[in-house]
Design a protein around this motif. Structure first.
Motif, PDB file in Angstrom:
ATOM      1  N   ALA A 191       0.843  -1.193   0.000  1.00 26.51           N
ATOM      2  CA  ALA A 191       0.000   0.000   0.000  1.00 26.51           C
ATOM      3  C   ALA A 191       0.877   1.240   0.000  1.00 26.51           C
ATOM      4  CB  ALA A 191      -0.915  -0.005   1.208  1.00 26.51           C
ATOM      5  N   PHE A 192       0.365   2.259  -0.647  1.00 25.02           N
ATOM      6  CA  PHE A 192       1.008   3.565  -0.675  1.00 25.02           C
ATOM      7  C   PHE A 192      -0.093   4.578  -0.427  1.00 25.02           C
ATOM      8  CE2 PHE A 192       1.868   7.494  -2.977  1.00 25.02           C
ATOM      9  CZ  PHE A 192       3.129   7.819  -2.526  1.00 25.02           C
ATOM     10  N   GLU A 193       0.161   5.542   0.443  1.00 24.63           N
ATOM     11  CA  GLU A 193      -0.842   6.548   0.756  1.00 24.63           C
ATOM     12  C   GLU A 193      -0.168   7.912   0.867  1.00 24.63           C
ATOM     13  OE1 GLU A 193      -4.658   5.535   3.239  1.00 24.63           O
ATOM     14  OE2 GLU A 193      -3.108   6.319   4.560  1.00 24.63           O
ATOM     15  N   MET A 194      -0.800   8.917   0.291  1.00 23.36           N
ATOM     16  CA  MET A 194      -0.243  10.265   0.338  1.00 23.36           C
ATOM     17  C   MET A 194      -1.362  11.259   0.648  1.00 23.36           C
ATOM     18  SD  MET A 194       1.845  12.095  -2.698  1.00 23.36           S
ATOM     19  CE  MET A 194       1.784  13.843  -2.893  1.00 23.36           C
ATOM     20  N   HIS A 195      -1.094  12.104   1.636  1.00 28.70           N
ATOM     21  CA  HIS A 195      -2.036  13.157   2.009  1.00 28.70           C
ATOM     22  C   HIS A 195      -1.427  14.498   1.607  1.00 28.70           C
ATOM     23  CE1 HIS A 195      -4.386  10.387   4.578  1.00 28.70           C
ATOM     24  NE2 HIS A 195      -3.213   9.785   4.702  1.00 28.70           N
ATOM     25  N   ASN A 196      -2.221  15.547   1.557  1.00 33.21           N
ATOM     26  CA  ASN A 196      -1.764  16.901   1.215  1.00 33.21           C
ATOM     27  C   ASN A 196      -1.218  16.998  -0.206  1.00 33.21           C
ATOM     28  OD1 ASN A 196      -2.441  17.831   3.811  1.00 33.21           O
ATOM     29  ND2 ASN A 196      -0.503  17.050   4.588  1.00 33.21           N
ATOM     30  N   ASP A 213     -12.808  20.317  -6.059  1.00 29.90           N
ATOM     31  CA  ASP A 213     -12.045  21.307  -6.829  1.00 29.90           C
ATOM     32  C   ASP A 213     -10.602  20.870  -7.009  1.00 29.90           C
ATOM     33  OD1 ASP A 213     -14.236  23.002  -7.000  1.00 29.90           O
ATOM     34  OD2 ASP A 213     -13.734  23.988  -5.114  1.00 29.90           O
ATOM     35  N   LYS A 214     -10.095  20.114  -6.035  1.00 24.92           N
ATOM     36  CA  LYS A 214      -8.740  19.595  -6.139  1.00 24.92           C
ATOM     37  C   LYS A 214      -8.669  18.263  -5.407  1.00 24.92           C
ATOM     38  CE  LYS A 214      -6.545  21.987  -2.255  1.00 24.92           C
ATOM     39  NZ  LYS A 214      -5.383  22.760  -1.853  1.00 24.92           N
ATOM     40  N   ILE A 215      -7.657  17.492  -5.760  1.00 24.77           N
ATOM     41  CA  ILE A 215      -7.438  16.180  -5.169  1.00 24.77           C
ATOM     42  C   ILE A 215      -6.278  16.310  -4.183  1.00 24.77           C
ATOM     43  CG2 ILE A 215      -6.788  13.782  -5.636  1.00 24.77           C
ATOM     44  CD1 ILE A 215      -9.563  14.643  -6.778  1.00 24.77           C
ATOM     45  N   THR A 216      -6.512  15.895  -2.943  1.00 26.62           N
ATOM     46  CA  THR A 216      -5.473  16.009  -1.924  1.00 26.62           C
ATOM     47  C   THR A 216      -5.034  14.653  -1.370  1.00 26.62           C
ATOM     48  OG1 THR A 216      -7.175  16.329  -0.237  1.00 26.62           O
ATOM     49  CG2 THR A 216      -6.212  18.319  -1.230  1.00 26.62           C
ATOM     50  N   TYR A 217      -5.683  13.579  -1.808  1.00 27.96           N
ATOM     51  CA  TYR A 217      -5.416  12.245  -1.271  1.00 27.96           C
ATOM     52  C   TYR A 217      -5.187  11.256  -2.408  1.00 27.96           C
ATOM     53  CZ  TYR A 217      -6.424   7.763   1.050  1.00 27.96           C
ATOM     54  OH  TYR A 217      -6.369   6.484   1.517  1.00 27.96           O
ATOM     55  N   LEU A 218      -4.134  10.468  -2.290  1.00 29.30           N
ATOM     56  CA  LEU A 218      -3.822   9.402  -3.239  1.00 29.30           C
ATOM     57  C   LEU A 218      -3.498   8.151  -2.452  1.00 29.30           C
ATOM     58  CD1 LEU A 218      -2.801   8.077  -5.946  1.00 29.30           C
ATOM     59  CD2 LEU A 218      -0.595   9.172  -5.480  1.00 29.30           C
ATOM     60  N   ALA A 219      -4.087   7.028  -2.859  1.00 32.00           N
ATOM     61  CA  ALA A 219      -3.756   5.744  -2.256  1.00 32.00           C
ATOM     62  C   ALA A 219      -3.690   4.691  -3.360  1.00 32.00           C
ATOM     63  CB  ALA A 219      -4.800   5.347  -1.213  1.00 32.00           C
ATOM     64  N   VAL A 220      -2.686   3.816  -3.256  1.00 23.64           N
ATOM     65  CA  VAL A 220      -2.553   2.684  -4.162  1.00 23.64           C
ATOM     66  C   VAL A 220      -2.489   1.439  -3.282  1.00 23.64           C
ATOM     67  CG1 VAL A 220      -1.176   1.602  -5.970  1.00 23.64           C
ATOM     68  CG2 VAL A 220      -1.301   4.100  -5.836  1.00 23.64           C
ATOM     69  N   HIS A 221      -3.424   0.518  -3.509  1.00 23.05           N
ATOM     70  CA  HIS A 221      -3.542  -0.687  -2.689  1.00 23.05           C
ATOM     71  C   HIS A 221      -3.555  -1.922  -3.575  1.00 23.05           C
ATOM     72  CE1 HIS A 221      -4.696   1.589   0.929  1.00 23.05           C
ATOM     73  NE2 HIS A 221      -5.442   2.328   0.132  1.00 23.05           N
ATOM     74  N   GLY A 222      -3.275  -3.051  -2.982  1.00 19.96           N
ATOM     75  CA  GLY A 222      -3.431  -4.322  -3.675  1.00 19.96           C
ATOM     76  C   GLY A 222      -2.152  -4.835  -4.299  1.00 19.96           C
ATOM     77  N   ASN A 223      -2.315  -5.638  -5.327  1.00 21.03           N
ATOM     78  CA  ASN A 223      -1.215  -6.372  -5.936  1.00 21.03           C
ATOM     79  C   ASN A 223      -0.518  -5.557  -7.019  1.00 21.03           C
ATOM     80  OD1 ASN A 223      -3.626  -8.749  -5.534  1.00 21.03           O
ATOM     81  ND2 ASN A 223      -1.721  -8.941  -4.424  1.00 21.03           N
ATOM     82  N   PHE A 224       0.049  -4.429  -6.607  1.00 24.13           N
ATOM     83  CA  PHE A 224       0.693  -3.498  -7.530  1.00 24.13           C
ATOM     84  C   PHE A 224       1.874  -2.863  -6.814  1.00 24.13           C
ATOM     85  CE2 PHE A 224       1.017   0.697  -9.642  1.00 24.13           C
ATOM     86  CZ  PHE A 224       0.972   0.316 -10.977  1.00 24.13           C
ATOM     87  N   LYS A 225       3.054  -2.991  -7.388  1.00 26.45           N
ATOM     88  CA  LYS A 225       4.252  -2.392  -6.804  1.00 26.45           C
ATOM     89  C   LYS A 225       4.544  -1.103  -7.573  1.00 26.45           C
ATOM     90  CE  LYS A 225       9.137  -3.539  -5.919  1.00 26.45           C
ATOM     91  NZ  LYS A 225       9.554  -2.415  -5.338  1.00 26.45           N
TER      92      LYS A 225
END
Length: 129
Positions: free
Chosen positions: A2-7, A110-122
């Motif tokens: 998992a990868f998660e990014m805020h702000n 209006d804007k995207i501030t959160y990104l998450a990548v989960h699962g079977n993906f590097k």
């Protein structure tokens, strides 16, 4: 994995370019864009077991109606690039075979501030410009 990014600061007209590799034993992965983990404007979810791509949105922790696309250019163990352009009123997802999926911005963000990548993906790299 998992990868998660805020702000994050993804504005209308910006394109998120994600490069990564589907794991050899992968059955699904997801890329989520929104304002937080329970407020997702775009849930992009390739599913190997169904050989379909599911897009959806989540408002206050509740999933909305799914949009499915049977154009499935993903293979296990293969490196891919996905480009997601935030058009304001919708998202354009360009797949590795140049097929484009459009999905509405149901949350009217209006804007995207959160990104998450989960699962079977590097994830190898990502860039937003």
């Amino acid at each position: 994995m998992a990868f998660e990014m805020h702000n994050m600061d993804m504005k209308q007209g910006d394109t998120l370019k994600i490069k990564g590799k589907v794991t050899d034993d992968g059955d699904r992965f997801a890329v989520n864009l929104g304002s937080c983990a329970d407020h997702i404007a775009l849930h992009f979810n390739p599913r190997f077991d169904d050989v379909t791509i599911v897009c959806n949105s989540m408002c206050n922790g509740s999933w909305e109606s799914e949009q499915r696309d049977s154009n499935f250019p993903f293979s296990k163990g293969v490196e891919v690039k996905i480009h997601i352009t935030f058009k304001g009123d919708n998202f354009e997802i360009k797949l590795p075979n140049d097929h484009v999926i459009e999905f509405p911005n149901r949350l009217s963000l209006d804007k995207i501030t959160y990104l998450a990548v989960h699962g079977n993906f590097k994830m190898i790299s990502f860039k937003c410009s």
